[in-house]
Design a protein around this motif. Structure first.
Motif, PDB file in Angstrom:
ATOM      1  N   THR A  66       0.829  -1.202   0.000  1.00 63.20           N
ATOM      2  CA  THR A  66       0.000   0.000   0.000  1.00 63.20           C
ATOM      3  C   THR A  66       0.863   1.252   0.000  1.00 63.20           C
ATOM      4  O   THR A  66       0.599   2.199  -0.751  1.00 63.20           O
ATOM      5  N   GLN A  84       1.073   4.048  -2.987  1.00 63.86           N
ATOM      6  CA  GLN A  84       0.804   5.475  -2.814  1.00 63.86           C
ATOM      7  C   GLN A  84       1.933   6.314  -3.393  1.00 63.86           C
ATOM      8  O   GLN A  84       1.691   7.346  -4.026  1.00 63.86           O
ATOM      9  N   ASN A 126       1.562   6.224  -7.098  1.00 67.93           N
ATOM     10  CA  ASN A 126       0.362   6.949  -7.492  1.00 67.93           C
ATOM     11  C   ASN A 126       0.592   8.456  -7.480  1.00 67.93           C
ATOM     12  O   ASN A 126       0.124   9.174  -8.356  1.00 67.93           O
ATOM     13  N   LEU A 127       1.319   8.922  -6.479  1.00 64.99           N
ATOM     14  CA  LEU A 127       1.553  10.360  -6.327  1.00 64.99           C
ATOM     15  C   LEU A 127       2.856  10.826  -6.969  1.00 64.99           C
ATOM     16  O   LEU A 127       3.061  12.032  -7.135  1.00 64.99           O
ATOM     17  N   ALA A 146       1.157   1.552  -9.346  1.00 62.07           N
ATOM     18  CA  ALA A 146       0.321   1.830  -8.173  1.00 62.07           C
ATOM     19  C   ALA A 146      -0.848   0.855  -8.132  1.00 62.07           C
ATOM     20  O   ALA A 146      -1.124   0.240  -7.094  1.00 62.07           O
ATOM     21  N   PHE A 149      -1.564  -1.790  -5.148  1.00 61.76           N
ATOM     22  CA  PHE A 149      -2.831  -1.668  -4.423  1.00 61.76           C
ATOM     23  C   PHE A 149      -3.655  -2.946  -4.567  1.00 61.76           C
ATOM     24  O   PHE A 149      -4.258  -3.410  -3.602  1.00 61.76           O
ATOM     25  N   ASP A 197      -7.003   0.139   3.305  1.00 58.62           N
ATOM     26  CA  ASP A 197      -6.461   1.353   2.704  1.00 58.62           C
ATOM     27  C   ASP A 197      -6.249   1.151   1.207  1.00 58.62           C
ATOM     28  O   ASP A 197      -6.583   2.017   0.391  1.00 58.62           O
ATOM     29  N   GLN A 200      -7.963   3.136  -1.880  1.00 57.08           N
ATOM     30  CA  GLN A 200      -7.162   3.762  -2.938  1.00 57.08           C
ATOM     31  C   GLN A 200      -7.635   3.306  -4.318  1.00 57.08           C
ATOM     32  O   GLN A 200      -7.762   4.107  -5.245  1.00 57.08           O
TER      33      GLN A 200
END
Length: 104
Positions: A26, A30, A33-34, A45, A49, A59, A63
């Motif tokens: 996770t 993240q 993803n960012l 990502a 996930f 979480d 997401q």
């Protein structure tokens, strides 16, 4: 700020994620993803996930719900988003509850 130390940390999380640690999956999801500390990569990502979500990580489910609801790295799919939000909200995840709210 120590960029070398940050790279070591990212490598550790990547290794832990690849070894099946859902918290690390996770976390690295993240980051991908960012685009923090690495190049933004929504495909990676999504991969991390999905691995964490299959282990029951709320979480990661949340997401994924947000990715599908907003079409981030995937085609927008509200049924899939709702499914992930519902699963995560059953575990009491606040962001998933928020996701359910904005889907309706």
């Amino acid at each position: 700020y120590n960029p070398g130390r940050e790279q070591e940390m990212l490598q550790y999380y990547q290794y832990s994620a690849d070894m099946g640690n859902s918290d690390a999956q996770t976390a690295i999801g993240q980051l991908f993803n960012l685009g923090r500390g690495m190049e933004q990569d929504h495909d990676k990502a999504l991969h991390y996930f999905a691995q964490a979500a299959s282990s029951g990580d709320a979480d990661a489910m949340s997401q994924l719900g947000h990715m599908y609801a907003n079409g981030v790295g995937v085609d927008a799919d509200h049924e899939t988003a709702l499914s992930f939000f519902k699963k995560a909200s059953e575990k009491g995840h606040p962001s998933a509850l928020y996701g359910l709210g904005y889907m309706f």
